[in-house]
Design a protein around this motif. Structure first.
Motif, PDB file in Angstrom:
ATOM      1  N   PHE A  81       0.845  -1.211   0.000  1.00 26.09           N
ATOM      2  CA  PHE A  81       0.000   0.000   0.000  1.00 26.09           C
ATOM      3  C   PHE A  81       0.874   1.252   0.000  1.00 26.09           C
ATOM      4  N   ARG A  82       1.951   1.187   0.755  1.00 27.20           N
ATOM      5  CA  ARG A  82       2.800   2.385   0.854  1.00 27.20           C
ATOM      6  C   ARG A  82       3.481   2.661  -0.473  1.00 27.20           C
ATOM      7  N   ASP A  83       3.690   1.627  -1.309  1.00 26.82           N
ATOM      8  CA  ASP A  83       4.146   1.854  -2.700  1.00 26.82           C
ATOM      9  C   ASP A  83       2.999   2.479  -3.493  1.00 26.82           C
ATOM     10  N   VAL A 141     -11.399  -3.462  11.580  1.00 25.27           N
ATOM     11  CA  VAL A 141     -10.240  -4.168  12.120  1.00 25.27           C
ATOM     12  C   VAL A 141      -9.278  -4.376  10.954  1.00 25.27           C
ATOM     13  N   LYS A 142      -8.011  -4.075  11.183  1.00 30.89           N
ATOM     14  CA  LYS A 142      -7.044  -4.067  10.091  1.00 30.89           C
ATOM     15  C   LYS A 142      -5.650  -4.420  10.584  1.00 30.89           C
ATOM     16  N   PRO A 143      -4.898  -5.276   9.898  1.00 28.25           N
ATOM     17  CA  PRO A 143      -5.275  -6.152   8.785  1.00 28.25           C
ATOM     18  C   PRO A 143      -6.321  -7.183   9.210  1.00 28.25           C
ATOM     19  N   THR A 195     -11.587  -4.724   0.228  1.00 29.64           N
ATOM     20  CA  THR A 195     -10.649  -5.650  -0.392  1.00 29.64           C
ATOM     21  C   THR A 195     -10.324  -5.305  -1.837  1.00 29.64           C
ATOM     22  N   TYR A 196      -9.028  -5.449  -2.164  1.00 35.30           N
ATOM     23  CA  TYR A 196      -8.568  -5.250  -3.545  1.00 35.30           C
ATOM     24  C   TYR A 196      -9.070  -6.389  -4.436  1.00 35.30           C
ATOM     25  N   PHE A 197      -9.598  -7.446  -3.839  1.00 31.78           N
ATOM     26  CA  PHE A 197     -10.153  -8.572  -4.608  1.00 31.78           C
ATOM     27  C   PHE A 197     -11.617  -8.341  -4.983  1.00 31.78           C
TER      28      PHE A 197
HETATM   29  C1  PBG Z   1      -3.396   5.352   5.865  1.00 29.63           C
HETATM   30  C2  PBG Z   1      -3.711   3.953   5.486  1.00 29.63           C
HETATM   31  C3  PBG Z   1      -2.848   2.847   5.325  1.00 29.63           C
HETATM   32  C4  PBG Z   1      -3.633   1.798   4.843  1.00 29.63           C
HETATM   33  C5  PBG Z   1      -4.922   2.276   4.758  1.00 29.63           C
HETATM   34  N1  PBG Z   1      -4.954   3.595   5.186  1.00 29.63           N
HETATM   35  C6  PBG Z   1      -1.399   2.731   5.426  1.00 29.63           C
HETATM   36  C7  PBG Z   1      -0.682   2.799   6.686  1.00 29.63           C
HETATM   37  O1  PBG Z   1      -1.211   2.994   7.770  1.00 29.63           O
HETATM   38  O2  PBG Z   1       0.534   2.714   6.558  1.00 29.63           O
HETATM   39  C8  PBG Z   1      -3.133   0.427   4.489  1.00 29.63           C
HETATM   40  C9  PBG Z   1      -3.973  -0.320   3.548  1.00 29.63           C
HETATM   41  C10 PBG Z   1      -3.353  -1.516   2.928  1.00 29.63           C
HETATM   42  O3  PBG Z   1      -2.244  -1.955   3.271  1.00 29.63           O
HETATM   43  O4  PBG Z   1      -4.002  -2.065   2.040  1.00 29.63           O
HETATM   44  N2  PBG Z   1      -2.915   5.575   7.101  1.00 29.63           N
END
Ligand code: PBG
Length: 326
Positions: free
Chosen positions: A204-206, A247-249, A312-314
């Protein structure tokens, strides 16, 4: 001969029987598709670590939205890639920022598409952190002010849901106050309530050019080792007025999803993040796994763990699987 053990296999005897007793079913309505929108006139570019995921300039966004509508996807979450960044993330709360412009465009061409605006600063700050920096650290309350302005300008542009993700304490309360004062009492907040400092965000950061330029996010995102802390985070956000809890991931946190589900009556949302996507795509490209079955199994497990919705990207792949045209 009568046996005194249980005959579980009776209910697995045919496809129709299995359909009849299935407890968890994934629907296209459960899916939220993330979209990266970028400033400028260049063509869309594929994110190298996320095959099938693109950074879209505004002039190519309409075609993508039309495709999503055809697939039956009803909600997107927008992430912005500005041309210019500064130390206070001005592009995040500018009324003509990239997320605001993309929101206006989507609502114009597809008024029924739900636009969720990711509300964060990291894509817009030159240091890549999610808030304001002072003495080398991210300042909580000063960041809240900017987050509130971001949320209000997104609502003004037509966003249907505000999704704050920067993990500052009090962000739901401050955003709720800001939205209410600006007349947006009816705009819900989908809070990234439980967000871990995870290596799964790498791709994501890319995609969003948002890697922190120094240090890491561990003073605001959560320690992956903690469970009770997740329940405290979820409780605070609910008390502050969140309408949905993310909730993430998701995959390494199915236990947390279940715990949060058991504590709240709000809809719980899983964010199936970039690293979870990239791993599947890489293994699939090598012919090592059956992508469709793996994806359906993963997403079904999130619903079984207790979520109502999955970012989701899916989403497009799954919509096609469910239509039977993949
Ligand atoms: C912004 C943000 C992030 C993601 C969603 N919103 C990145 C992070 O916190 O570094 C990640 C989403 C992903 O990995 O699909 N803060």
């Amino acid at each position: 001969m009568s046996s005194n053990f249980d005959r579980h296999r009776r209910l697995r005897s045919s496809a129709a029987m299995r359909d009849l007793v299935r407890e968890t079913v994934l629907h296209t309505d459960d899916l939220i598709y993330p979209i990266f929108v970028k400033e400028g006139k260049e063509a869309k570019t594929e994110v190298s670590s996320m095959p099938g995921v693109f950074q879209f300039p505004l002039h190519e966004l309409a075609a993508e939205i039309t495709e999503l509508t055809k697939l039956g996807i009803k909600a997107i979450i927008l992430f912005g890639l500005p041309d210019d960044k500064d130390d206070v993330g001005t592009g995040a709360y500018h009324d003509h920022g990239i997320v605001q412009e993309a929101t206006r465009l989507v609502k114009k061409i597809a008024p029924d598409m739900l636009v969720i605006a990711d509300t964060c600063l990291c894509e817009f700050t030159d240091h890549g952190h999610c808030g304001v920096i002072e003495n080398g650290g991210v300042k909580n309350d000063a960041s809240l002010e900017l987050l509130k302005q971001t949320a209000v300008s997104q609502a003004k542009a037509g966003a249907d849901i505000i999704a704050p993700s920067n993990m500052m304490d009090g962000f739901v309360q401050v955003i709720r106050e800001g939205l209410d004062e600006a007349g947006y009492q009816d705009i819900p907040i989908m809070s990234y309530a439980v967000k871990y400092a995870s290596a799964f965000y790498g791709p994501f950061r890319d995609a969003a050019n948002s890697a922190p330029q120094f240090g890491d996010r561990k003073t605001y995102q959560m320690d992956p080792a903690n469970r009770l802390e997740a329940l405290r985070e979820a409780k605070s956000d609910e008390r502050e007025g969140a309408d949905f809890l993310i909730v993430k991931p998701s995959l390494s946190y199915l236990d947390i999803i279940r715990d949060v589900r058991n504590q709240t009556n709000l809809p719980v949302v899983a964010y199936n993040v970039s690293g979870e996507y990239a791993m599947v795509k890489a293994a699939s490209a090598n012919g090592w796994i059956d992508e469709e079955r793996i994806v359906m199994e993963m997403l079904t497990s999130m619903k079984r763990a207790g979520v109502s919705l999955i970012i989701t990207y899916f989403a497009k792949d799954v919509a096609l699987y469910l239509k039977g045209d993949a």
